[in-house]
Structures are given as C-alpha cells and as structure tokens.
Design a protein around this motif. Structure first.
Motif, PDB file in Angstrom:
ATOM      1  N   GLU A 263       3.940  10.426  -7.210  1.00  0.00           N
ATOM      2  CA  GLU A 263       5.529  11.095  -7.292  1.00  0.00           C
ATOM      3  C   GLU A 263       4.358  11.215  -9.542  1.00  0.00           C
ATOM      4  O   GLU A 263       4.946  11.885 -10.108  1.00  0.00           O
ATOM      5  N   ALA A 264       3.649   9.974  -9.767  1.00  0.00           N
ATOM      6  CA  ALA A 264       3.327  10.306 -11.401  1.00  0.00           C
ATOM      7  C   ALA A 264       1.929  11.388 -10.532  1.00  0.00           C
ATOM      8  O   ALA A 264       2.142  12.381 -12.035  1.00  0.00           O
ATOM      9  N   LYS A 265       1.774  11.606  -9.676  1.00  0.00           N
ATOM     10  CA  LYS A 265       0.564  12.911  -9.875  1.00  0.00           C
ATOM     11  C   LYS A 265       1.558  13.897 -10.434  1.00  0.00           C
ATOM     12  O   LYS A 265       1.419  15.772 -10.846  1.00  0.00           O
ATOM     13  N   GLU A 266       2.403  14.510  -9.402  1.00  0.00           N
ATOM     14  CA  GLU A 266       3.582  15.526  -9.539  1.00  0.00           C
ATOM     15  C   GLU A 266       3.856  16.275 -10.883  1.00  0.00           C
ATOM     16  O   GLU A 266       4.416  16.600 -11.023  1.00  0.00           O
ATOM     17  N   GLU A 267       3.939  14.819 -11.625  1.00  0.00           N
ATOM     18  CA  GLU A 267       4.798  14.757 -12.725  1.00  0.00           C
ATOM     19  C   GLU A 267       3.494  15.506 -13.946  1.00  0.00           C
ATOM     20  O   GLU A 267       3.190  16.590 -14.364  1.00  0.00           O
TER      21      GLU A 267
ATOM     22  N   VAL B 247       0.985  -0.641   0.167  1.00  0.00           N
ATOM     23  CA  VAL B 247       0.173  -0.202  -0.212  1.00  0.00           C
ATOM     24  C   VAL B 247       0.629   1.284   0.026  1.00  0.00           C
ATOM     25  O   VAL B 247       0.646   2.780  -0.599  1.00  0.00           O
ATOM     26  N   PHE B 248       2.271   1.561   0.893  1.00  0.00           N
ATOM     27  CA  PHE B 248       2.731   2.738   0.505  1.00  0.00           C
ATOM     28  C   PHE B 248       3.272   2.831   0.019  1.00  0.00           C
ATOM     29  O   PHE B 248       4.235   3.862  -1.036  1.00  0.00           O
ATOM     30  N   PHE B 249       3.910   1.701  -0.870  1.00  0.00           N
ATOM     31  CA  PHE B 249       4.932   1.989  -2.542  1.00  0.00           C
ATOM     32  C   PHE B 249       3.583   2.401  -3.694  1.00  0.00           C
ATOM     33  O   PHE B 249       3.602   2.828  -4.103  1.00  0.00           O
ATOM     34  N   ARG B 250       2.363   2.371  -3.647  1.00  0.00           N
ATOM     35  CA  ARG B 250       1.291   2.145  -4.417  1.00  0.00           C
ATOM     36  C   ARG B 250       1.097   3.770  -4.588  1.00  0.00           C
ATOM     37  O   ARG B 250       0.812   4.188  -4.981  1.00  0.00           O
ATOM     38  N   ARG B 251       0.838   3.750  -3.287  1.00  0.00           N
ATOM     39  CA  ARG B 251       0.293   5.337  -2.772  1.00  0.00           C
ATOM     40  C   ARG B 251       1.868   6.272  -3.289  1.00  0.00           C
ATOM     41  O   ARG B 251       1.253   7.221  -3.867  1.00  0.00           O
ATOM     42  N   ARG B 252       2.904   5.866  -3.600  1.00  0.00           N
ATOM     43  CA  ARG B 252       4.049   6.834  -3.168  1.00  0.00           C
ATOM     44  C   ARG B 252       4.442   7.349  -4.470  1.00  0.00           C
ATOM     45  O   ARG B 252       4.611   8.046  -5.108  1.00  0.00           O
TER      46      ARG B 252
END
Length: 173
Positions: A169-173, A160-165
């Motif tokens: 990250e994808a949202k910020e790009e 869950v942690f790595f999926r959110r991260r």
C-alpha cells in the motif's frame, strides 16, 4: 386488672364484707369496662371519688413538672461534663458491643466461624494449588505444545501478511 368482690362464706358463717382481689379474664374485662357503676354509688361515695380523682390528677401534674425539671437539670449537667448525644451513643454502642462479645453464644459462634474460615482457606489453597499443577501439566503436554506451535505459526503468518500488505500500500502511494 384485679376486680374486687365480696368474699363468699361457707354456710352458717356471717358475711363480713371483706374484699378479695382476683384477676379479670377476657369477657370479665369487657364487662367491667362497659359497666356503669355510678348508679351503685351513694352521693357521699361519688363525692369522695371525685375528690380523689382531682387529687390524683394534681399529683400526676406535679410529678410531670418535677420530672421535666429533673430532665432539664440532667441536660445541664451533661453539657457541663461535655457529654453530648453522639458521645452517649458511642459509649452505649461500645458497651453493648462489649456486652455482646462476652456472651457465650457470641463466643461459640465466633469460634465456629473462625474454624470454618480456616478450613475454607485451606480448601481454597488446595484448590488453587491443584489448578496451578493441572495448568502446568497441561502446558507440558504434547497436545498443548502442538496447539501452542500452531498458534505461533498462525500469528507469525498474520504478521508477515499484514507487513507485506502495508508495504504494498505504501509503495502504491
């Protein structure tokens, strides 16, 4: 190496000059090897020995020649029969192996090792069964169940942690 000596006679008997043989021992061999008997020989005896020496050397040379001719003939016959060194080695090895296998010592050793191998196989089988049973028992124990649940919870949390991260990250790009 035998040494010749004049026979000893009891007192009152005439010496007949007969020769007897008796084996040499240690120091006797050294003494005979280093002794110079040529001064004890008459000229006639010396000439007879030289003639005998020449005859023996000639006979030895002849025997070597005959042996060499027979060895060549042997090789020719083997070639005609299709026998070569490799075939001979194989045959010799096979015969030696068979001879060794028929010895009592080999049979006893083979029997002992075979019996030991069967016992070792049975022992390893029993150990394997015991270990499998222990792992099965351990897996069904409450402690292992609790540990398994904690590992599953941790893995799920990490996923869950790595999926959110990665989503952030994808949202910020």
């Amino acid at each position: 190496m035998p040494v010749l000596f004049f026979a000893q006679h009891r007192a009152g008997e005439a010496a007949t000059g007969l020769l007897e043989t008796e084996p040499l021992r240690g120091r006797d061999e050294d003494a005979v090897a280093s002794a110079d008997f040529s001064s004890m020989l008459s000229d006639e005896e010396r000439e007879e020995l030289k003639a005998e020496l020449v005859q023996l050397e000639d006979e030895i040379t002849t025997l070597r020649q005959v042996l060499s001719a027979k060895e060549r003939h042997l090789v020719e016959i083997k070639q005609k029969l299709g026998m070569n060194l490799m075939n001979e080695l194989k045959q010799n090895f096979s015969k030696s192996w068979h001879d060794m296998q028929t010895t009592t010592a080999y049979k006893k050793t083979h029997e002992t090792l075979s019996h030991a191998g069967q016992k070792a196989t049975a022992a390893f089988s029993n150990v394997g069964t015991a270990i499998s049973k222990k792992f099965g028992d351990m897996r069904n124990s409450p402690t292992f169940k609790s540990f398994e649940e904690r590992v599953e919870t941790t893995v799920t949390s990490l996923k869950v942690f790595f999926r959110r991260r990665s989503y952030e990250e994808a949202k910020e790009e």
